[in-house]
Design a protein around this motif. Structure first.
Motif, short mmCIF file in Angstrom:
data_model
loop_
_atom_site.label_atom_id
_atom_site.label_comp_id
_atom_site.label_asym_id
_atom_site.label_seq_id
_atom_site.Cartn_x
_atom_site.Cartn_y
_atom_site.Cartn_z
N ARG A 12 1.26 -1.08 -0.05
CA ARG A 12 0.09 0.01 0.40
C ARG A 12 0.87 1.09 -0.15
NH1 ARG A 12 -3.73 1.84 -1.66
NH2 ARG A 12 -5.48 3.43 -1.00
N ALA A 13 1.53 1.62 0.50
CA ALA A 13 2.91 2.46 0.89
C ALA A 13 3.60 2.71 -0.66
CB ALA A 13 3.94 2.79 2.02
N VAL A 14 3.72 1.47 -1.39
CA VAL A 14 4.57 1.55 -2.80
C VAL A 14 3.65 2.50 -3.55
CG1 VAL A 14 5.57 0.00 -4.53
CG2 VAL A 14 6.17 -0.41 -2.46
N THR A 15 2.23 2.17 -3.46
CA THR A 15 1.49 2.27 -4.40
C THR A 15 1.09 4.17 -4.31
OG1 THR A 15 -0.13 0.80 -4.07
CG2 THR A 15 -1.53 2.92 -5.04
N HIS A 16 1.38 4.56 -2.53
CA HIS A 16 1.79 5.46 -2.51
C HIS A 16 2.43 6.85 -3.25
CE1 HIS A 16 -1.91 5.69 -0.50
NE2 HIS A 16 -2.10 5.02 0.71
N LEU A 17 3.71 5.16 -2.73
CA LEU A 17 4.41 6.30 -3.58
C LEU A 17 5.13 5.99 -4.76
CD1 LEU A 17 7.23 4.73 -0.45
CD2 LEU A 17 7.47 6.94 -1.05
N LYS A 18 4.17 5.52 -5.45
CA LYS A 18 4.64 5.85 -6.83
C LYS A 18 3.38 6.51 -7.25
CE LYS A 18 5.46 1.17 -8.51
NZ LYS A 18 5.54 -0.69 -9.54
N THR A 19 2.72 6.52 -7.03
CA THR A 19 1.39 8.14 -6.97
C THR A 19 2.15 9.17 -7.41
OG1 THR A 19 -0.59 7.17 -6.71
CG2 THR A 19 -0.50 9.66 -6.45
N ALA A 20 3.20 9.47 -5.85
CA ALA A 20 4.40 10.63 -5.89
C ALA A 20 5.38 10.51 -6.98
CB ALA A 20 5.03 10.39 -4.10
N CYS A 21 5.34 9.58 -7.85
CA CYS A 21 6.31 9.70 -8.92
C CYS A 21 6.19 10.12 -9.72
CB CYS A 21 7.04 7.99 -9.07
SG CYS A 21 8.16 7.08 -7.86
N PHE A 22 4.59 9.44 -9.77
CA PHE A 22 3.48 10.03 -11.38
C PHE A 22 3.55 12.12 -11.32
CE2 PHE A 22 2.68 5.60 -11.39
CZ PHE A 22 3.42 5.86 -12.18
N PRO A 24 3.82 15.48 -10.71
CA PRO A 24 5.35 16.29 -11.64
C PRO A 24 6.08 17.08 -9.91
CG PRO A 24 2.84 16.73 -12.32
CD PRO A 24 3.30 16.17 -11.75
N ASN A 25 5.68 16.94 -9.13
CA ASN A 25 6.48 17.88 -8.38
C ASN A 25 6.90 16.53 -6.28
OD1 ASN A 25 6.05 20.33 -8.39
ND2 ASN A 25 3.21 20.35 -8.27
N GLY A 26 6.31 15.58 -7.30
CA GLY A 26 6.77 14.42 -6.07
C GLY A 26 6.37 14.21 -5.21
N ARG A 27 4.62 14.47 -5.31
CA ARG A 27 3.56 15.21 -4.28
C ARG A 27 2.83 13.42 -4.04
NH1 ARG A 27 -0.78 19.45 -3.12
NH2 ARG A 27 -2.04 18.94 -0.96
N LEU A 28 3.01 13.12 -2.47
CA LEU A 28 1.71 11.90 -2.45
C LEU A 28 0.85 12.73 -2.06
CD1 LEU A 28 4.74 11.43 -0.66
CD2 LEU A 28 3.47 9.59 0.24
N PRO A 29 -0.25 10.78 -1.72
CA PRO A 29 -2.09 11.45 -2.12
C PRO A 29 -1.96 12.53 -0.82
CG PRO A 29 -1.30 8.68 -2.97
CD PRO A 29 -0.54 10.21 -2.40
N THR A 72 10.32 11.18 -1.64
CA THR A 72 12.62 11.35 -1.27
C THR A 72 13.31 10.79 -3.02
OG1 THR A 72 12.82 9.44 0.42
CG2 THR A 72 12.81 11.94 1.27
N VAL A 73 14.18 10.91 -2.39
CA VAL A 73 14.95 9.74 -3.72
C VAL A 73 15.09 8.27 -2.78
CG1 VAL A 73 16.43 11.69 -4.73
CG2 VAL A 73 17.01 10.96 -2.78
N GLU A 74 14.81 8.33 -1.82
CA GLU A 74 15.18 7.40 -1.02
C GLU A 74 14.05 6.60 -1.31
OE1 GLU A 74 18.31 9.96 1.23
OE2 GLU A 74 16.24 9.81 0.58
N GLY A 75 12.85 6.90 -0.83
CA GLY A 75 11.53 6.65 -1.77
C GLY A 75 11.57 6.19 -2.84
N ARG A 76 12.26 6.95 -3.97
CA ARG A 76 11.79 6.69 -5.41
C ARG A 76 12.39 5.18 -5.25
NH1 ARG A 76 10.06 10.55 -8.24
NH2 ARG A 76 9.85 12.77 -7.56
N ARG A 77 13.51 4.84 -5.30
CA ARG A 77 15.11 3.72 -5.16
C ARG A 77 14.18 2.58 -4.24
NH1 ARG A 77 20.73 2.86 -5.66
NH2 ARG A 77 20.63 1.01 -5.08
N ALA A 78 13.06 3.29 -3.21
CA ALA A 78 12.34 1.82 -2.80
C ALA A 78 11.80 0.92 -3.35
CB ALA A 78 11.33 2.49 -1.31
N VAL A 79 10.36 2.05 -4.81
CA VAL A 79 9.32 0.50 -5.59
C VAL A 79 10.20 0.08 -6.30
CG1 VAL A 79 8.34 3.18 -4.97
CG2 VAL A 79 9.08 3.33 -7.15
N LEU A 80 11.40 0.73 -6.69
CA LEU A 80 12.17 -0.33 -8.15
C LEU A 80 12.02 -1.67 -8.01
CD1 LEU A 80 14.55 2.40 -8.69
CD2 LEU A 80 12.69 2.67 -9.69
#
Length: 159
Positions: A12-22, A24-29, A72-80
């Motif tokens: 579920r957290a990955v879903t929120h992080l991926k939403t932030a990746c998409f 443009p400002n990296g904002r979570l829901p 964060t960049v760590e959050g972006r890495r965590a979803v890969l």
């Protein structure tokens, strides 16, 4: 002082992080449970800035009711996935171009996450690889600046 290795994010957290990746400002829901938000903030996968742009502590970020939360960049890495991570860290040429052994699916997913972009022969960004279904790809995937930042995040130590 002991440091702890962050927990891998839940699905579920990955879903929120991926939403932030998409975003443009990296904002979570805006709608995210306090439990997940606490975990993301604690593990360094997300942050909430104050009015001056400084990162709030986890306690202050949770108490704050106004203001968005960012990945964060760590959050972006965590979803890969492993192939995505390898494409960014191991399968990249000195020019930044992803190596030919990176599959089109992996390249496309990195483009979707903003960590890679397609470029033409002159280095101009393009929205797709230009494959018409007949000709094959005419634009190639390159790691973006953000993709390089994610690639440079130190890997978490094994437990």
């Amino acid at each position: 002082m002991t440091t702890t290795t962050p927990e891998p994010p839940t699905q579920r957290a990955v879903t929120h992080l991926k939403t932030a990746c998409f975003d443009p400002n990296g904002r979570l829901p805006d709608k995210i449970s306090m439990k997940i938000l606490h975990a993301l903030l604690t593990d360094g996968y997300a942050y909430r800035p104050d009015r001056d742009g400084y990162r709030l502590s986890v306690k202050d970020a949770l108490a704050e009711t106004a203001g968005p939360v960012f990945i964060t960049v760590e959050g972006r890495r965590a979803v890969l996935s492993t192939p995505q991570l390898y494409a960014l860290t191991r399968h990249v040429e000195p020019s930044g171009r992803l190596a030919p052994n990176v599959t089109w699916q992996t390249a496309s997913s990195l483009v979707d996450l903003g960590l890679a972009e397609y470029r033409d022969a002159n280095g101009n960004p393009k929205p797709t690889d230009g494959d018409t279904g007949v000709s094959g790809a005419v634009h190639y995937p390159f790691r973006t600046g953000l993709g390089q930042q994610v690639a440079e995040v130190p890997a978490q130590s094994a437990r």
